[in-house]
Design an enzyme around this catalytic site. Structure first.
Site, PDB file in Angstrom:
ATOM      1  N   ASN A  84      -8.396  68.616 -48.416  1.00  0.00           N
ATOM      2  CA  ASN A  84      -7.834  69.385 -49.522  1.00  0.00           C
ATOM      3  C   ASN A  84      -7.495  68.547 -50.759  1.00  0.00           C
ATOM      4  O   ASN A  84      -7.321  69.099 -51.843  1.00  0.00           O
ATOM      5  CB  ASN A  84      -6.567  70.098 -49.012  1.00  0.00           C
ATOM      6  CG  ASN A  84      -5.744  70.687 -50.116  1.00  0.00           C
ATOM      7  OD1 ASN A  84      -6.072  71.724 -50.670  1.00  0.00           O
ATOM      8  ND2 ASN A  84      -4.646  70.027 -50.456  1.00  0.00           N
ATOM      9  N   TYR A 150     -15.143  68.132 -63.538  1.00  0.00           N
ATOM     10  CA  TYR A 150     -14.563  68.872 -62.414  1.00  0.00           C
ATOM     11  C   TYR A 150     -15.624  69.787 -61.805  1.00  0.00           C
ATOM     12  O   TYR A 150     -15.769  69.869 -60.586  1.00  0.00           O
ATOM     13  CB  TYR A 150     -13.361  69.679 -62.894  1.00  0.00           C
ATOM     14  CG  TYR A 150     -12.577  70.341 -61.787  1.00  0.00           C
ATOM     15  CD1 TYR A 150     -11.705  69.604 -60.990  1.00  0.00           C
ATOM     16  CD2 TYR A 150     -12.696  71.707 -61.544  1.00  0.00           C
ATOM     17  CE1 TYR A 150     -10.980  70.206 -59.968  1.00  0.00           C
ATOM     18  CE2 TYR A 150     -11.977  72.320 -60.533  1.00  0.00           C
ATOM     19  CZ  TYR A 150     -11.119  71.557 -59.749  1.00  0.00           C
ATOM     20  OH  TYR A 150     -10.405  72.156 -58.739  1.00  0.00           O
ATOM     21  N   LYS A 154     -17.101  69.739 -57.837  1.00  0.00           N
ATOM     22  CA  LYS A 154     -16.970  70.888 -56.944  1.00  0.00           C
ATOM     23  C   LYS A 154     -18.335  71.474 -56.575  1.00  0.00           C
ATOM     24  O   LYS A 154     -18.509  71.983 -55.460  1.00  0.00           O
ATOM     25  CB  LYS A 154     -16.061  71.947 -57.565  1.00  0.00           C
ATOM     26  CG  LYS A 154     -14.617  71.466 -57.754  1.00  0.00           C
ATOM     27  CD  LYS A 154     -14.013  70.944 -56.446  1.00  0.00           C
ATOM     28  CE  LYS A 154     -12.569  70.519 -56.599  1.00  0.00           C
ATOM     29  NZ  LYS A 154     -11.966  70.033 -55.329  1.00  0.00           N
ATOM     30  N   THR A 185      -0.383  75.338 -58.842  1.00  0.00           N
ATOM     31  CA  THR A 185      -0.135  74.087 -58.115  1.00  0.00           C
ATOM     32  C   THR A 185       0.095  72.964 -59.121  1.00  0.00           C
ATOM     33  O   THR A 185      -0.142  73.139 -60.324  1.00  0.00           O
ATOM     34  CB  THR A 185      -1.343  73.718 -57.231  1.00  0.00           C
ATOM     35  OG1 THR A 185      -2.431  73.298 -58.070  1.00  0.00           O
ATOM     36  CG2 THR A 185      -1.788  74.902 -56.374  1.00  0.00           C
TER      37      THR A 185
END
Length: 260
Positions: A84, A150, A154, A185
Site C-alpha cells: 500500500n 504519478y 500507477k 489521506t
C-alpha cells in the site's frame, strides 16, 4: 470477513488507507505487521492492534525481504500482503525533472511493489496460498492530467498486477490491485483545500473494497473505487488479460533475454 488464524503484512500501514486496513484486518481476527517509514506511527498502531511494527523504507531493495522474513518468523506464516505504500511526485515531469524526486516516486510506487511481491511469494507458497493486494489508483486506469509521473507509476503497477495474476493463480496465490479515486489521506493533505467541492473517498471506503477483493476477487483484477459507486473489477476492453480478452498462449513469454 473472518481472518482468524491468518497473518497479514501492510506497507504504508501507519496512516491513511494503510492504517484503516490494519485496523480492519485486526478486527477480523488477523495478526498484522505494520510496515512504514514512520517508525513512531508504525509502533503506535502495532501496539493498538496487538501486532508487529516493521519500520523501514519500502523503496530500498532489502527492506521488503526483511519485513516478510520477520513477519513470517514472528507469526509462523503469512497469508495476506497489502502493498500500500505510495507517494506523489511533487512535479509534473514534463518540462523539467527533479531526478531525486523522480527516483523517489519510482522507488516507492513501483520498485516497492516488485520487491514486496517477489519477497512475499515464497512465504505465501509456504502457507499454501494467499492474497497480495496492491494499492494502485484510478490514475492507473486513466491518465491524471497534470501529474504524468504519478500516472506513469500507477499504470506500471496495474500492468504488473494484470501480468502476475494469471502466473501465480495456479499456486493459490491471488494478486489484485485496488484503484481508488481521490481519498482523504495524508497523500493529498498539501492540496486538500482544492477539494472543497469535490467528493473524497474515506480510507474506510477503500478498505471495504479491499475486503471485497479478498473475499471474491479473481486473479489479476484491478478494482476501481469511486464515490457513489459500488467497487468492481475494471473491464479492460479490447486488450488481453483479466476481464479484457484472452491471454497469449501458454509458454509465450518475453522474459528470456534477446539478442539482435
Amino acid at each position: 470477513m473472518d481472518l482468524t488464524g491468518k497473518a497479514a503484512l501492510v506497507t504504508g500501514g501507519a496512516s491513511g488507507i494503510g492504517a484503516a486496513a490494519v485496523r480492519r484486518l485486526a478486527a477480523a481476527g488477523a495478526v498484522v505487521a505494520v510496515a512504514d517509514r514512520d517508525e513512531a506511527g508504525a509502533r503506535a498502531l502495532a501496539e493498538e492492534v496487538g501486532g508487529l511494527a516493521l519500520p523501514g523504507d519500502a523503496s530500498e531493495p532489502d527492506t521488503m525481504t526483511m519485513a516478510v522474513d520477520v513477519a513470517e518468523d514472528a507469526f509462523g506464516r503469512l497469508n495476506i500482503v497489502l502493498l500500500n505504500a505510495g507517494v506523489t511526485a511533487g512535479q509534473s515531469g514534463v518540462e523539467t525533472l527533479d531526478l531525486a524526486a523522480y527516483r523517489r516516486i519510482m522507488g516507492v510506487n513501483v520498485d516497492h511493489v516488485v520487491y514486496g511481491l517477489t519477497a512475499a511469494v515464497p512465504a505465501l507458497r509456504r502457507a499454501g496460498g494467499g492474497n497480495i493486494v496492491v494499492t494502485a489508483s484510478l490514475a492507473g486506469l486513466a491518465p491524471l492530467p497534470g501529474d504524468a509521473l504519478y500516472t506513469l507509476t500507477k499504470h506500471a503497477v496495474v500492468g504488473y498486477v494484470r501480468a502476475v495474476g494469471p502466473t501465480l493463480a495456479p499456486e493459490g496465490i491471488r494478486v489484485n490491485a485496488v484503484c481508488p479515486g481521490f481519498a482523504d489521506t495524508p497523500l493529498i493533505a498539501h492540496v486538500k483545500p482544492k477539494f472543497a467541492d469535490f467528493p473524497l473517498l474515506a480510507p474506510e471506503d477503500v478498505v471495504a473494497a479491499i475486503e471485497s477483493i479478498l473475499e471474491r476477487g479473481e486473479p489479476g483484477e484491478c478494482w476501481f473505487v469511486q464515490p457513489g459507486r459500488e467497487p468492481a473489477p475494471y473491464a479492460f476492453q479490447g486488450v488481453p488479460g483479466p476481464k479484457g480478452g484472452t491471454l497469449p498462449p501458454t509458454g509465450v513469454s518475453w522474459a528470456e533475454p534477446l539478442t539482435h
